[in-house]
Each structure stands twice: as C-alpha cells, then as structure tokens.
Design an enzyme around this catalytic site. Structure first.
Site, PDB file in Angstrom:
ATOM      1  N   SER A  61     -96.548  31.956  94.355  1.00 48.78           N
ATOM      2  CA  SER A  61     -95.390  31.076  94.307  1.00 48.78           C
ATOM      3  C   SER A  61     -95.812  29.698  93.792  1.00 48.78           C
ATOM      4  O   SER A  61     -96.401  29.582  92.718  1.00 48.78           O
ATOM      5  CB  SER A  61     -94.747  31.006  95.696  1.00 48.78           C
ATOM      6  OG  SER A  61     -93.516  30.344  95.667  1.00 48.78           O
TER       7      SER A  61
ATOM      8  N   ARG B 174     -84.451  25.389 105.943  1.00 51.94           N
ATOM      9  CA  ARG B 174     -85.266  26.595 106.117  1.00 51.94           C
ATOM     10  C   ARG B 174     -84.419  27.857 105.998  1.00 51.94           C
ATOM     11  O   ARG B 174     -84.849  28.851 105.414  1.00 51.94           O
ATOM     12  CB  ARG B 174     -85.962  26.556 107.480  1.00 51.94           C
ATOM     13  CG  ARG B 174     -86.838  27.774 107.763  1.00 51.94           C
ATOM     14  CD  ARG B 174     -87.888  27.954 106.702  1.00 51.94           C
ATOM     15  NE  ARG B 174     -88.853  28.987 107.072  1.00 51.94           N
ATOM     16  CZ  ARG B 174     -89.804  29.436 106.277  1.00 51.94           C
ATOM     17  NH1 ARG B 174     -89.921  28.943 105.062  1.00 51.94           N
ATOM     18  NH2 ARG B 174     -90.633  30.361 106.678  1.00 51.94           N
TER      19      ARG B 174
ATOM     20  N   ASP C 205     -88.144  40.507  93.691  1.00 52.23           N
ATOM     21  CA  ASP C 205     -88.254  39.048  93.828  1.00 52.23           C
ATOM     22  C   ASP C 205     -87.242  38.412  92.876  1.00 52.23           C
ATOM     23  O   ASP C 205     -87.485  38.255  91.691  1.00 52.23           O
ATOM     24  CB  ASP C 205     -89.672  38.599  93.484  1.00 52.23           C
ATOM     25  CG  ASP C 205     -89.886  37.098  93.655  1.00 52.23           C
ATOM     26  OD1 ASP C 205     -88.908  36.377  93.935  1.00 52.23           O
ATOM     27  OD2 ASP C 205     -91.039  36.647  93.481  1.00 52.23           O
TER      28      ASP C 205
ATOM     29  N   HIS D 176     -89.395  37.899  97.386  1.00 57.79           N
ATOM     30  CA  HIS D 176     -90.448  36.931  97.079  1.00 57.79           C
ATOM     31  C   HIS D 176     -91.560  36.950  98.124  1.00 57.79           C
ATOM     32  O   HIS D 176     -92.736  36.736  97.799  1.00 57.79           O
ATOM     33  CB  HIS D 176     -89.830  35.534  96.982  1.00 57.79           C
ATOM     34  CG  HIS D 176     -90.777  34.479  96.521  1.00 57.79           C
ATOM     35  ND1 HIS D 176     -91.425  34.546  95.300  1.00 57.79           N
ATOM     36  CD2 HIS D 176     -91.201  33.326  97.112  1.00 57.79           C
ATOM     37  CE1 HIS D 176     -92.195  33.480  95.153  1.00 57.79           C
ATOM     38  NE2 HIS D 176     -92.089  32.730  96.240  1.00 57.79           N
TER      39      HIS D 176
END
Length: 378
Positions: free
Chosen positions: A153, A223, A318, A351
């Site tokens: 990432s 979050r 992803d 992901h």
C-alpha cells in the site's frame, strides 16, 4: 527450522540534529526516528531489507514486546525465521516515519522551539521526505545499499520512490497492493475522513493536546470509512451478510447489523491509539504521491532512473488499489527495459490481503527472496 516469530524485540530511537529539507520547503531539525531490526547484518553489509509501513502501522513489523506480549508486529506472518522474508538470511529494518505517533517525531512531539507539542504546526510531509529520512537512518546503520526495499500500500509507494530517489542504493523493489498515484475516488475517501476529524468539536484546529481532549468521534468515522475501503464486497458479505445482532429490526438508529457492530468496534479501537493530526498528515502524503507529475504525467520517464529489479503483487478483489493500477507500473518498467516480475493473486480479502497469510502470495514472496539470497551467495 520451522517458520516462526523473531520473538521478543526492542524498539530503538535514532536522533538527528541536522535539518531535513522537506518537499514543502519547510525544514525539520532535532527529530527522532524510531526503528526495529531483526536478524543479523552480515560482514559484507549486503543483506539488509527495509520494510516501509502503511497508514496506521509503524516500525513494529515483527515479533513481540516483553512487556506487551499481545502486541504482535503488523507483518509478523511475513518476517521471521523460515518466513518469506527469512531473518536467518536477511537483516530486516522497520522504521517509523516522521509525522507518525509511534515514537518518531510527529505532531504529538514537543517542538524544541516552543516547548509545546507541534500540533497543527507540524509540517506536511511526503513519501519523498520519508525516503530521505530513511536513507539517513540507513547511513547511521552503515547500510550503503539495501538488498531489497519492501512495502504494501503506502509502504509500497515508498519502495517505488526509493528506486527513483536512490537508484544505486536498492537491489530489489517489492511493491505490494499499490498504485503509481491515487485515483480521484481515493483522494475523495481521504478527504471525507479528514473532514470528519477536522469537524470534530474536540479537534480545536489541530491543537487539542493543550485542551486535554482527543477528537475521538472524528477518528472513529475516519477509521470506519477507511476500513470499508480495505475490504472487498465479497469478504464483507461472507463475514457479515445482513446478520442482525437482535432477533428483529429495532426501528431505530442504533447498532443492529453485525457489520455495523464490527465497524464501530474498529473505529473505537483506532481512536484509542492513533493521533488525529497524524491521520491528516499521512493521508495527505498518500494524496501527494505522484512521481510522474514532474514529467507531465509520464510514468515511463519518472521510473527511468530505477536500476532495481522488481516484484509487484496485486489482488483481484482490491478495489482501492486494483490490479490495473499495478499494471501501469509494470508497463512503464517494461518500456524502460527493467527486470520485473508481476503476480495477480486471486484472493477474496480486498486491499487487506497484503497483510494476511494467503499461501500463494507468501510462497511467491518467499521464492523471490530465496532468489535474492541465492544471488548474493554467487
């Protein structure tokens, strides 16, 4: 020897007094970088591997702390004796980036010029700034060249940037679940998350430390938004579906579905340990990463300085960093006649798959690092 953990580890801190020039034009001096190492640096000093972390991770890549045995390194399934990145062969370095909240100098740290926390005055940092700071740490550790720089990432963006900024100092780049730059949709998700934080009445313009409060509500929402993007639709359907926590609808706005409960839990947990200013800084660094920008959008030109060999891995589900984005990097490297291995793993986890112990993925990374080790032995 059976695959296992590196065991108990101890974080260390390196102090840097010389100012670091940042991409913004600002400078930061008297800063600390927190780091951990696993394995042994060999006599030739050619077996070092740098692990770059993503948004909410840190230098604590592998192992456990003696006083907090439950706090396992975020990539403990990847780094260790007998693991894909085998610490019997490699000296692995994990470093916490500037601006973070896990030991390196960041918004929570005391600004020596004022005697108060930096807060909102902490300068915006970029991926390139982090790489420059990591290079300074490598100098202090006596590492002139990394056998490999690896990350997933945002961590993979740092690994890619290493090949451009310090091409002579990296042998291999291992970039997992990444992209050459964020899409408009990704930037939009980051902006919504930042807006949630900045709109929290406890944010106080970023200087909430002196108020004795934390913008927990904004952090929770940030979050929750982020976590949704890390999972695939199939994964969420399999884990939660439309399961209710109660026998029937309550006809209200409380937590009724299991997926709601899960997201609230993730948000609450995150708000207890992560810093809001750090979240703003790191997501903005994500937004700014675009090495092709200086070349009119030409990624081929941007990657032309690279001398490393590459392994790129993407995951079919992803949707935040889809395989098509990784293939953009692969195609640019091929045009530059660089040696590149690319794998697209069919995994259901979205992901977050880069953090999980998917057997095909781990076998691939392990085989690649076995080749690096064999190459060094010749």
């Amino acid at each position: 020897m059976q695959s296992g953990s590196v065991g108990f580890v101890t974080p260390r801190t390196m102090r840097f007094e010389e100012p670091l020039e940042l991409s913004s034009g600002a400078r930061i001096a008297d800063y600390d970088l927190c780091y951990e190492t696993y394995g042994t640096l060999n006599a030739a000093r050619d077996n070092a591997v740098l692990i770059c972390h993503a948004l909410n991770a840190s230098h604590h890549v592998a192992g456990r702390y003696a006083d907090q045995p439950g706090q396992v390194g975020w990539w403990d399934n990847m780094i260790g004796p007998g693991q894909p990145v085998d610490t019997r062969r490699f000296f692995v370095v994990g470093v916490n980036n500037l601006g973070s909240c896990f030991g390196s100098t960041g918004p929570m740290s005391v600004n020596p010029a004022t005697g108060r926390p930096y807060g909102a005055s902490f300068p915006v940092v970029t991926v390139e700034d982090w790489v420059n700071a990591q290079a300074r740490l490598a100098d202090r550790l006596g590492i002139a060249r990394f056998a490999a720089v690896m990350g997933g990432s945002l961590g993979a963006m740092q690994a890619l940037s290493w090949t451009i900024q310090y091409p002579e100092r990296i042998g291999h780049c291992v970039a997992i679940a990444t992209a050459p730059r964020l899409s408009a949709q990704n930037i939009a998700f980051n902006d919504v998350a930042r807006t949630a934080i900045r709109s929290d009445p406890d944010f106080h313009g970023g200087d909430y430390y002196s108020k004795g409060v934390v913008p927990r509500g904004g952090l929770r929402v940030a979050r929750m938004i982020g976590h949704i993007t890390y999972l695939s639709d199939d994964d969420m359907a399999e884990r939660f579906g439309r399961l209710l926590r109660t026998p029937d609808y309550a006809f209200g706005y409380g937590v009724e579905f299991e997926v709601e409960s899960y997201l609230r839990y993730q948000g609450d947990k995150f708000a207890e340990y992560f810093d809001a200013n750090t979240y703003l800084l790191i997501t903005r660094a994500l937004d700014y990463f675009d090495p092709a920008r200086a070349f009119g959008g030409d990624l081929v030109q941007a990657l032309a300085p690279a001398q490393a060999r590459f392994l790129l891995v993407s995951f079919t589900t992803d949707w935040r960093f889809p395989p098509a984005r990784a293939r953009e990097i692969v195609e640019a490297l091929v045009v530059n006649e660089r040696e590149v291995t690319y794998a697209e793993i069919d995994a259901p986890h979205g992901h977050d798959a880069f953090l999980l112990e998917e057997p095909r993925y781990h076998r691939l990374v392990g085989a690649y690092f076995n080749n690096i080790a064999a190459e060094r032995a010749r």
